[in-house]
Design an enzyme around this catalytic site. Structure first.
Site, short mmCIF file in Angstrom:
data_model
loop_
_atom_site.label_atom_id
_atom_site.label_comp_id
_atom_site.label_asym_id
_atom_site.label_seq_id
_atom_site.Cartn_x
_atom_site.Cartn_y
_atom_site.Cartn_z
N GLY A 1 58.58 28.40 42.81
CA GLY A 1 58.79 29.15 41.59
C GLY A 1 58.78 28.22 40.39
O GLY A 1 59.02 27.01 40.53
N GLN B 1 60.72 25.31 31.95
CA GLN B 1 60.41 24.08 32.68
C GLN B 1 59.11 23.43 32.19
O GLN B 1 58.87 22.26 32.46
CB GLN B 1 60.29 24.35 34.18
CG GLN B 1 61.61 24.75 34.83
CD GLN B 1 61.43 24.97 36.32
OE1 GLN B 1 61.09 26.07 36.75
NE2 GLN B 1 61.64 23.94 37.10
N CYS C 1 64.41 21.89 42.89
CA CYS C 1 63.88 22.36 41.61
C CYS C 1 62.91 21.30 41.09
O CYS C 1 63.21 20.11 41.14
CB CYS C 1 65.05 22.54 40.63
SG CYS C 1 64.52 23.08 39.00
N LEU C 2 61.77 21.74 40.59
CA LEU C 2 60.77 20.80 40.09
C LEU C 2 61.29 20.01 38.89
O LEU C 2 60.77 18.94 38.58
CB LEU C 2 59.48 21.54 39.72
CG LEU C 2 58.75 22.21 40.90
CD1 LEU C 2 57.55 23.01 40.41
CD2 LEU C 2 58.33 21.19 41.95
N HIS D 1 67.08 31.93 41.18
CA HIS D 1 66.95 30.55 40.69
C HIS D 1 66.12 30.52 39.40
O HIS D 1 66.51 29.89 38.41
CB HIS D 1 66.29 29.70 41.79
CG HIS D 1 66.02 28.27 41.43
ND1 HIS D 1 66.58 27.21 42.12
CD2 HIS D 1 65.23 27.73 40.47
CE1 HIS D 1 66.13 26.08 41.56
NE2 HIS D 1 65.32 26.37 40.57
N GLU D 2 64.98 31.22 39.40
CA GLU D 2 64.09 31.18 38.23
C GLU D 2 64.68 31.95 37.04
O GLU D 2 64.53 31.52 35.90
CB GLU D 2 62.70 31.73 38.58
CG GLU D 2 61.97 30.99 39.70
CD GLU D 2 61.94 29.49 39.54
OE1 GLU D 2 61.93 29.00 38.40
OE2 GLU D 2 61.94 28.78 40.56
N HIS E 1 67.00 29.90 35.12
CA HIS E 1 66.34 28.97 34.20
C HIS E 1 66.18 29.59 32.81
O HIS E 1 66.24 28.89 31.80
CB HIS E 1 64.94 28.60 34.71
CG HIS E 1 64.90 27.43 35.65
ND1 HIS E 1 65.31 26.17 35.29
CD2 HIS E 1 64.48 27.33 36.94
CE1 HIS E 1 65.14 25.35 36.31
NE2 HIS E 1 64.63 26.02 37.34
NI NI Z 1 64.12 25.28 39.26
#
Ligand code: NI
Length: 177
Positions: free
Chosen positions: A46, A51, A96-97, A138-139, A142
């Site tokens: 995701g 991000q 997480c990226l 999670h997304e 963000h």
């Molecule tokens: Ni993340």
């Protein structure tokens, strides 16, 4: 399609509250496409717009299992909103990226229902459980400036950040050699 730069912890853009999009137009579809390409290139499940430095309420998710031979099934969500969460919780090892090479177990609702606008701006609703439910939570976090590490105990969070800093220091030392 363009691969975008992924902003990493502790960049302040990750802490901003993202603004709803007015409509899903060609420009937004380009963002969807670029985000998906960026996510696939980074082997993520995701990605949320903050991000990549864009503070809009936009996320992409794809939970297909390549090793199981499943075909890609990208989800594009604008203005996603959780309208139902189950009381039942599940624990999953998340990464997480924007917090590279780290992971930790987080408790989240086992299933959720989410309303959103799709790639064509059509209002939709999705009911999800398992990995997809986790990715959605999670997304969407963000978009409110929340990272998964915020759900950890203070001690666990500090340990994880220390590991991240150590890894980065090692990378820098490697570059200087
Ligand atoms: Ni993340």
């Amino acid at each position: 399609m363009t691969r975008l730069k992924i902003f990493e912890y502790p960049d302040p853009v990750l802490r901003q509250k993202a603004a709803p999009v007015a409509e899903v137009d060609d420009e937004l579809r380009r963002l969807f496409d670029d985000m998906l390409e960026t996510m696939y290139a980074a082997a993520g499940v995701g990605l949320a717009a903050p991000q990549v430095g864009v503070t809009k309420r936009v996320i992409v998710i794809d939970t297909h299992d390549e090793e199981e031979g499943e075909a890609p099934r990208p989800l594009y969500l604008a203005n996603p909103e959780i309208v139902f969460r189950s009381d039942e919780q599940i624990c999953h090892d998340e990464g997480c990226l924007s917090v590279p090479d780290q992971h930790a177990e987080v408790m989240r609702s086992a299933s959720v229902k989410v309303c959103y606008l799709d790639y064509h701006g059509k209002p939709r609703e999705i009911e999800a459980e398992g990995l997809l439910a986790i990715a959605l939570q999670h997304e969407i976090d963000h978009l409110d400036g929340v990272l998964y590490i915020d759900h950890l105990s203070r001690l666990k969070r500090q340990m994880l950040i220390k590991k991240l800093q150590k890894m980065r220091a090692g990378e820098r030392a490697g570059e200087e050699e």
